[in-house]
Scaffold this active site. Structure first.
Site, PDB file in Angstrom:
ATOM      1  N   GLU A   3       0.959  -1.128  -0.129  1.00 29.38           N
ATOM      2  CA  GLU A   3       0.099  -0.076   0.055  1.00 29.38           C
ATOM      3  C   GLU A   3       0.380   1.475  -0.182  1.00 29.38           C
ATOM      4  O   GLU A   3       0.401   2.212  -0.122  1.00 29.38           O
ATOM      5  CB  GLU A   3      -1.094  -0.122   1.285  1.00 29.38           C
ATOM      6  CG  GLU A   3      -1.817  -1.101   1.070  1.00 29.38           C
ATOM      7  CD  GLU A   3      -2.987  -1.329   2.565  1.00 29.38           C
ATOM      8  OE1 GLU A   3      -3.729  -0.675   2.324  1.00 29.38           O
ATOM      9  OE2 GLU A   3      -2.795  -2.130   2.986  1.00 29.38           O
ATOM     10  N   ARG A  14       5.535   2.863  -1.786  1.00 29.63           N
ATOM     11  CA  ARG A  14       6.224   3.108  -2.316  1.00 29.63           C
ATOM     12  C   ARG A  14       7.188   2.208  -2.225  1.00 29.63           C
ATOM     13  O   ARG A  14       7.746   2.071  -1.704  1.00 29.63           O
ATOM     14  CB  ARG A  14       6.251   4.917  -2.764  1.00 29.63           C
ATOM     15  CG  ARG A  14       7.200   4.962  -3.625  1.00 29.63           C
ATOM     16  CD  ARG A  14       7.461   5.760  -3.879  1.00 29.63           C
ATOM     17  NE  ARG A  14       8.608   6.731  -5.079  1.00 29.63           N
ATOM     18  CZ  ARG A  14       8.317   6.749  -5.766  1.00 29.63           C
ATOM     19  NH1 ARG A  14       6.719   6.688  -6.321  1.00 29.63           N
ATOM     20  NH2 ARG A  14       9.105   6.985  -6.841  1.00 29.63           N
ATOM     21  N   ALA A  43       2.097   3.376   8.105  1.00 26.62           N
ATOM     22  CA  ALA A  43       1.374   4.226   7.445  1.00 26.62           C
ATOM     23  C   ALA A  43       1.780   5.352   7.635  1.00 26.62           C
ATOM     24  O   ALA A  43       2.640   5.961   8.847  1.00 26.62           O
ATOM     25  CB  ALA A  43      -0.119   4.421   7.888  1.00 26.62           C
TER      26      ALA A  43
END
Length: 342
Positions: free
Chosen positions: A219, A221, A262
Site C-alpha cells: 500500500e 511506494r 502507514a
C-alpha cells in the site's frame, strides 16, 4: 560452435511519424535460450542486436523454429509477420548499456516476466534511450504528434483519452504475471518484478527494476532498485528510498515478514522481521537510541549502522521525540486468503 545468447525477443511495436520506435511488445521473451535456438537466431540475426526483418525473413524464421520444436516462438513470428513495418527482433549477446528502444523494452519485459530479477541486467542509459510518450486510448503517440491526433480523433467522432505522458508504460499493458492483484494498473511501471501472491492496492506503487518476492501487501511506494521480501507489508503512504532518489547509489532492501507502517519510510535496508512505526522515517544519518529488553539506553548510533539488521523495531519516543530501536518480538503474519491471487 554454439553461440552464446543472453536474451531474445520477437516483438511488434509503435513508431513515430518520423519512424522512431516509441515502444515494443515482446509477447514471449526468452532468457538464456538453448544452444539450438541460439543457432537459429544467429542465422537470422547475424551479429546485430536489433533487426528489423522483412515478412519473408520472419516466415523463414517461423519455419526453422517449428522444425526445432519451438512452436510458441514460431507462432509469434507468424503473427508479427502480418505487419512487418512494426516488427523487430532483438538478440542480446552481451549485457551492455542500452542503445535502443527495442533493447530497453526487451530488458524491462524480462523483468516483468520474472525471467530476470532486479539488478541482474545492465540498465545503464535507460532514461536517455526511452522517449517520452503519450500513452492514450489509441496506443502510444509521440508527444509532438499528440495535438494533431487529438484533433483527428474528434473530427472522426472519437474522443482520444490521454492516460499519461511518461517514459514508462503501465506494466499490465504488456505483462500480467501469474498470481498477483493490482488494484490500479497505472501504479506499476513496466520493469517491475512482482512475485506470486503480491497484492498492490490502489495507492501502492512499484517502480521498474524493483519489486516483491511475494506474497506481500503493498500500500506504499517501492522505489527503483528496492526489493521487498516475502510476507512483508508496506502500509499506506509509506516510502522506500530508491537508487534514483537524490543520486543515492545504495540499494535498499526489505527482508521477510517486515512491516513499514502507514506514512513511514526507510533510507536503510531492513533484515527479516523488522517493524517501522507509522509516521517514522528512518534515514541513514538519523541518530537512533538502542534500548535493551528493559528499555535502558545502551548507546546512540547512526541508523546506517543498523542497516540490514533483523528483528528490529524502530519507534519514536512520544515524549522526547528520539528515534529508538529495540528487539522486535512479534513478526507480522499476512492473511493467506488475501494473497491467493489465482
Amino acid at each position: 560452435m554454439p553461440h552464446t545468447l543472453l536474451a531474445f525477443g520477437l516483438g511488434t511495436g509503435t513508431r513515430s511519424a518520423a519512424g522512431a520506435w516509441l515502444e515494443v511488445l515482446f509477447p514471449q521473451p526468452l532468457a538464456d535460450p538453448s544452444p539450438v535456438l541460439a543457432e537459429i537466431i544467429q542465422a537470422v540475426a547475424g551479429t546485430n542486436e536489433v533487426i528489423e526483418p522483412s515478412r519473408e525473413a520472419l516466415l523463414a524464421l517461423a519455419g526453422k523454429l517449428d522444425a526445432a520444436g519451438e512452436a510458441a516462438q514460431a507462432a509469434v513470428a507468424r503473427n508479427i509477420a502480418q505487419d512487418p513495418a512494426r516488427a523487430v527482433v532483438v538478440a542480446l549477446h552481451q549485457d551492455l548499456p542500452l542503445r535502443s528502444v527495442p533493447e530497453a523494452y526487451l530488458k524491462l519485459q524480462l523483468l516483468s516476466h520474472r525471467l530476470r530479477r532486479p539488478h541482474e541486467q545492465n540498465l545503464d542509459g535507460l532514461f536517455a534511450v526511452l522517449p517520452n510518450v503519450a500513452w492514450t486510448s489509441e496506443g502510444a503517440i509521440a508527444v509532438a504528434e499528440l495535438p494533431s491526433r487529438v484533433l483527428s480523433a474528434r473530427c472522426a467522432g472519437r474522443t482520444l483519452t490521454v492516460h499519461a505522458v511518461d517514459k514508462f508504460p503501465r506494466m499490465v499493458d504488456y505483462v500480467v504475471p501469474s498470481g498477483v492483484r493490482i488494484a490500479d494498473g497505472s501504479r506499476v511501471r513496466l520493469g517491475a518484478w512482482l512475485g506470486e501472491g503480491t497484492t498492490v492496492m490502489h495507492e501502492g506503487f512499484v517502480n521498474f527494476n524493483a519489486g516483491t518476492e511475494g506474497p506481500g501487501m503493498i500500500e506504499g511506494r517501492i522505489s527503483a532498485g528496492v526489493v521487498v521480501g516475502a510476507g512483508s507489508d508496506l502500509g499506506g503512504g509509506c516510502s522506500t528510498m530508491g537508487t534514483l532518489s537524490g543520486g543515492n547509489k545504495t540499494r535498499i532492501s526489505v527482508g521477510k515478514q517486515c512491516l513499514i507502517g502507514a506514512n513511514a519510510g526507510i533510507g536503510i535496508s531492513l533484515g527479516d522481521r523488522c517493524t517501522v512505526e507509522a509516521g517514522l522515517y528512518v534515514t541513514a544519518g538519523a541518530r537512533v537510541s538502542l534500548l535493551d529488553e528493559t528499555g535502558t539506553l545502551q548507546r546512540v548510533v547512526p541508523a546506517r549502522e543498523l542497516s540490514g539488521g533483523s528483528d528490529l523495531l524502530f519507534r519514536r519516543n512520544s515524549q522526547s521525540g528520539a528515534i529508538e530501536c529495540l528487539s522486535n518480538r512479534a513478526a507480522i503474519a499476512l492473511n493467506a486468503a488475501l494473497h491467493a491471487n489465482d
